[in-house]
Design an enzyme around this catalytic site. Sequence first.
Site, short mmCIF file in Angstrom:
data_model
loop_
_atom_site.label_atom_id
_atom_site.label_comp_id
_atom_site.label_asym_id
_atom_site.label_seq_id
_atom_site.Cartn_x
_atom_site.Cartn_y
_atom_site.Cartn_z
CD GLU A 64 83.26 139.83 24.67
OE1 GLU A 64 82.77 140.67 23.88
OE2 GLU A 64 83.59 138.68 24.33
CD GLU A 92 79.23 138.08 21.76
OE1 GLU A 92 79.53 138.05 20.55
OE2 GLU A 92 79.31 139.10 22.46
#
Length: 647
Positions: A466, A303
């Site tokens: 995720e 991220e």
Amino acid sequence: MPLPAFVAAAARLAVLVAAAATAANAASYARYRRRHLRRIPSPIDESADPLADFRAFPSSDADDSEEDNFFFGLATAPAHVEDRLEDAWLQFATETSCDDNGNVRDQRPVDALMASAAGDGGSQQSWRSTGGENIGDREQRKPLRVAMEAMLRGFEILAESGESAGGDNCSHNVAAWHNVPCPQERLRFWSDPDAELKLAKETGISVFRMGVDWARLMPEEPTEELKSSVNFAALERYRWIIQRVREYGMKVMLTLFHHSLPPWAGKYGGWKMEKTVTYFMDFVRLVVDRVSNLVDYWVIFNEPHVFVMLTYCAGAWPGGDPNAIEVATSTLPTGVYNQALHWMAIAHSEAYDYIHSKSKNERKPIVGVAHHVSFTRPYGLFDVAAVALANSLTLFPYVDSICDKLDFIGINYYGQEVISGPGLKLVDNDEYSESGRGVYPDGLFRILIQFNERYKRLNIPFVITENGVSDETDLIRKPYILEHLLATYAAIIMGVRVLGYLFWTTSDNWEWADGYGPKFGLVAVDRANNLARKPRPSYFLFSRVVTTGKITRQDRMSAWRELQQAAVQKKTRPFFRAVDKHGRMYAGGLDRPIQRPFILRDWRFGHYKMEGLQDPLSCFIRCIFAPFSRQKKIHYIEDDVISYSIN
């Protein structure tokens, strides 16, 4: 011109401008709705049993039949689980906002706080609050709403007004951390990895995602000879832990940068500076040279745009501390947002090339990125532009910059965000996780389809790196798992090549600036009892899906019925996000949760119905035209036990 005439003319002009603005926004919303909010025609046959069989779809073109199977895994990160780790997060958590005299420090003229939860569920800035505090206690904080707030999914810039009293007003950078037992020990994954690995293996998963902490291997800035700055004993320990993962029969997905910048790098500017690329590559070479023969999948950055936003644009995470000018100009072409992402993209490319050139595995290494994506939608008519602008900054730019250096695109998806003005709206009739993320499985399907359309020419497969929900009650988590897996399965049916799915996470752990508040684990952790583990019912449900590769109608019905019974009985559960009187969520977590009821709404995959814009103007217009609408106003949710309606 006489004053009355001037006032009348000005009023007419204001009405015309308002009408034109409303019409323009209505047209924008109509286009946005056609592209992003239309009802999903689910390709899943809900009369079939099983509803999904992941073993029916090969995930790769490998010759080995074992490699053809869609894989399941569990994910974690060093900052969440490793003890004996003197990283930036531990320093950040133990810092106090008060000086020695008890006066509140103000290190920046303004604090830029990001209201959007972003990644790993707890990726939000702590509001430095005590649990359950009344919104009235926040009256001295005045929001300064600027254009950048909307662009970055709800930046909320807040200035402190008035003098701070000492003592009780002292606060912490990380919520729900100082009020729990042994917070610095996290999950003792460094000293006792077997506790987590055994639990992970017993679910039946084949891939375990973990990370290597940069600061642990390089505790000092390598300004001179590299060897003098490297902790080689820690490198050997990481190799031993990775070997343990393989000894448990699991493959390794290794993350090289997971939201944790070495403190020494933060002091000089971190990813805003070109030399960080050089230092990072020193770290990458150390890791790759020592463990590449044990690693199956590589995630170079987790991220990256989230880290840059919260660290350099918002100053909400350790290693940032931007001034007011940096905040105001952060998203300009020459601002810190693009500047930092540029160097991270270069670092990714160099690391990708090095991993491929030095890999000791017989098969080609599989290298990718874990990219955070939320499904965002506007709350009101005038929020469409903010959503579009936010997506333009966060959805594709970073992946576009590295797409020629990717063997897979990892998708981190937790739910939806409803944007209202400068922040995120808590929609009354939507279900949310404990950390304020809207539960919306359809969004994962939409994101996979959207990304596949953009990158299918490159033939890049996807991995759900995720997906998870914070839910101590475990009532939301069970249907959450099943519905998001059904969304993934539906995308595969539609032609999206998805290699596997990793759930976040095995055991409750430290969730960034939210501390130990939100509970993301399949396994509960008793921190007051030597970190004793107790698997939740979702642990066994997840294990059943993993070992069979199937989602049955019975499992889906049972999980959903249990949640809806709790909602019908008006039961409540913890919620770790503060909300103001307008329903906007504050950016950070609480030390102690408030209670929120379970919601009667059908959010199962393919069942969620968008109710349209909810601002007063849109509701008024809808009310006027309601008598002429043929659309049904009651949506029924039925199973063999419960039947009720939602207006």
